[in-house]
Design an enzyme around this catalytic site. Structure first.
Site, PDB file in Angstrom:
ATOM      1  N   ALA A 103       0.895  -1.250  -0.086  1.00 36.45           N
ATOM      2  CA  ALA A 103      -0.052  -0.004  -0.009  1.00 36.45           C
ATOM      3  C   ALA A 103       1.060   1.258  -0.109  1.00 36.45           C
ATOM      4  O   ALA A 103       1.807   1.130   0.943  1.00 36.45           O
ATOM      5  CB  ALA A 103      -0.828   0.049   1.292  1.00 36.45           C
ATOM      6  N   HIS A 104       0.800   1.951  -1.034  1.00 37.03           N
ATOM      7  CA  HIS A 104       1.426   3.475  -1.086  1.00 37.03           C
ATOM      8  C   HIS A 104       0.713   4.314  -1.629  1.00 37.03           C
ATOM      9  O   HIS A 104       1.271   5.630  -1.677  1.00 37.03           O
ATOM     10  CB  HIS A 104       2.795   3.059  -1.696  1.00 37.03           C
ATOM     11  CG  HIS A 104       2.547   2.885  -3.295  1.00 37.03           C
ATOM     12  ND1 HIS A 104       2.338   1.427  -3.550  1.00 37.03           N
ATOM     13  CD2 HIS A 104       2.741   3.571  -4.356  1.00 37.03           C
ATOM     14  CE1 HIS A 104       2.252   1.739  -5.070  1.00 37.03           C
ATOM     15  NE2 HIS A 104       2.413   3.016  -5.536  1.00 37.03           N
ATOM     16  N   ARG A 105      -0.421   4.162  -2.362  1.00 36.73           N
ATOM     17  CA  ARG A 105      -1.180   5.395  -2.947  1.00 36.73           C
ATOM     18  C   ARG A 105      -1.362   6.508  -2.277  1.00 36.73           C
ATOM     19  O   ARG A 105      -1.986   6.362  -1.127  1.00 36.73           O
ATOM     20  CB  ARG A 105      -2.334   4.593  -3.487  1.00 36.73           C
ATOM     21  CG  ARG A 105      -3.054   5.341  -4.865  1.00 36.73           C
ATOM     22  CD  ARG A 105      -2.440   5.195  -5.966  1.00 36.73           C
ATOM     23  NE  ARG A 105      -1.849   3.753  -6.148  1.00 36.73           N
ATOM     24  CZ  ARG A 105      -0.927   3.759  -7.265  1.00 36.73           C
ATOM     25  NH1 ARG A 105      -0.163   4.699  -7.574  1.00 36.73           N
ATOM     26  NH2 ARG A 105      -0.607   2.571  -7.639  1.00 36.73           N
ATOM     27  N   ALA A 106      -0.957   7.670  -2.777  1.00 38.15           N
ATOM     28  CA  ALA A 106      -1.146   8.910  -1.786  1.00 38.15           C
ATOM     29  C   ALA A 106      -2.664   8.922  -1.413  1.00 38.15           C
ATOM     30  O   ALA A 106      -2.543   9.377  -0.047  1.00 38.15           O
ATOM     31  CB  ALA A 106      -0.896  10.155  -2.792  1.00 38.15           C
ATOM     32  N   ASP A 135      -2.711  -1.693  -3.276  1.00 45.07           N
ATOM     33  CA  ASP A 135      -3.289  -0.506  -4.126  1.00 45.07           C
ATOM     34  C   ASP A 135      -2.443  -0.219  -5.256  1.00 45.07           C
ATOM     35  O   ASP A 135      -2.569   1.045  -5.769  1.00 45.07           O
ATOM     36  CB  ASP A 135      -3.652   0.757  -3.421  1.00 45.07           C
ATOM     37  CG  ASP A 135      -2.012   1.049  -2.330  1.00 45.07           C
ATOM     38  OD1 ASP A 135      -1.210   0.804  -2.916  1.00 45.07           O
ATOM     39  OD2 ASP A 135      -2.576   2.057  -1.550  1.00 45.07           O
TER      40      ASP A 135
END
Ligand code: UD1
Ligand code: UDP
Length: 357
Positions: free
Chosen positions: A204-207, A278
């Site tokens: 998970a890293h989506r802004a 994500d």
């Protein structure tokens, strides 16, 4: 004299994509790689060059981190003299990051033709920086290299002026080429004492998921509720946000590990019971590996994986994620994304296009 192509890359998924194309492209063209420096840690950058044998960058711009605007602007400014010096026939950009948009715009302003690999992908969510980057890159591009029929249709609807081709997805080429190598070389399951088929793998890293505190809190609640074992190779953006919000300790029962190299990640994903992510790239990889995917977003660009029943969009809804994990995937898994031949098609199309310049 072979035609000169400049490939502009800067982030983890772009190193993977260039791994498929660069070596093939160099059989017929002179290719120079410009690394923007958007990703600079070894675990997000050099490990991919080494493992996937991406040719070393010929220029490094050292753009580093910052807001989307500041980062894009820095890359744009740093590219101008480089493109002036190198004068390629075509600049090749990949995907949808700030490096992609800056590359396309700088090349286009310099009068250099632009080829966009992964053109036409849309989430139709303009709050995503990636969606802005994709749309603007596509409309600055001369050659639109599409992974899917859906992408071609999106470009047609938007009347994008570049020449569009369906080539398949270059990430699939890399996965198919390195799947067995990963199985032979990676010791990740033994290292983490994991049994194949027993654990969940998370990224998970989506802004939009980790920057707003409310959304980050929901992500943590979702992770807390997952059946163990859960392995979470954590992106530095996410680590920083969790630490800043004092939420990192809530991931107590989750195996949080540093970002993995491609071979370890592929092996981890391949033997997972399911993947929760994500990431764009990871959704496709899960599909190609035959691992069910739970996508922590409410939209996806890779709609075919959802239509095939192998990918569920749950956003950050904990109960929906648990329900998705309880569902069995269909027996059928149609072949998607070009069957490992996308980079051949990219090189053919680029050769035909540059021959006409
Ligand atoms: C970027 C892309 C995203 C892509 C992702 C791949 C944009 C708008 N976003 O997001 O589409 O999915 O890369 O992973 O281009 N950081 C480090 N070390 C690094 C790089 C970053 O610690 O080597 C940290 C910094 O705190 C930085 C943060 O991660 O501020 C975010 O990095 P950035 O490149 O801005 O965006 P990503 O979230 O990586
Ligand atoms: N990946 C990796 N190690 C990790 C997480 C992801 O090698 O710890 C790989 C993954 O296999 C895929 C690519 O990184 O090939 C996807 O990058 P990311 O999720 O950062 O970006 P996105 O695809 O969302 O733009």
């Amino acid at each position: 004299m072979p035609v000169r192509i400049v490939t502009i890359i800067g982030n983890r998924p772009q190193f993977v994509k260039a791994a498929a194309v660069s070596r093939k492209l160099r059989e017929t063209h002179e290719e120079l790689i410009v690394h923007t420096g958007q990703h600079y840690d070894d675990e997000l950058s050099s490990v991919f060059f080494e493992e996937l044998e991406v040719p070393a960058p010929d220029r490094e711009l050292g753009a580093a981190s910052g807001s989307n605007t500041a980062q894009t602007a820095r890359i744009l400014a740093a590219l101008e003299p480089v493109l002036d010096e190198l004068r390629p026939a075509l600049a090749l950009v990949y995907g949808d990051t700030n490096s992609t948009l800056a590359g396309a715009l700088a090349a286009s302003q310099a009068g250099v033709a632009v080829g966009h690999v992964e053109a036409g992908m849309r989430s139709f969510d303009r709050t995503m920086p990636e969606e802005l980057n994709r749309v603007l890159t596509d409309h600055a591009s001369d050659l639109l290299l599409c992974s899917t029929e859906t992408a071609l249709r999106n470009l047609e609807r938007e009347a994008a002026r570049g020449e569009a081709h369906l080539v398949g997805d270059v990430m699939a080429d890399v996965l198919l080429a390195f799947r067995d190598i990963a199985a032979a070389r990676s010791t990740i399951l033994a290292d983490l004492e994991l049994e194949a088929g027993s654990y969940l793998a998370v990224t998970a890293h989506r802004a939009g998921n980790v920057d707003p505190p409310g959304r980050l809190g929901r992500l943590v609640e979702l992770l807390e509720a997952l059946p163990r074992p859960v392995v979470f190779p954590i992106h530095p953006r996410t680590r920083r946000r969790l630490e800043a919000a004092g939420l990192f300790d809530r991931l107590d029962g989750v195996r949080v590990v540093s970002p993995l190299g491609y071979l370890d990640f592929l092996e981890l994903a391949r033997h997972a019971r399911a993947v929760l992510t994500d990431s764009g790239g990871v959704q496709k990889e899960a599909y190609l590996l035959g691992v069910p995917c739970v996508t922590l977003r409410d939209t996806t660009e890779w709609v075919e994986t959802v239509e095939a029943g192998w990918n569920s969009l749950v956003d950050l809804d904990r109960d929906a994620a648990l329900a998705a994990l309880a569902r069995r995937p269909p027996v059928e898994r149609p072949e998607l994304y070009g069957g490992g031949h996308a980079s051949d098609r990219v090189c053919e199309v680029v050769a035909a296009y540059t021959a006409r310049l």
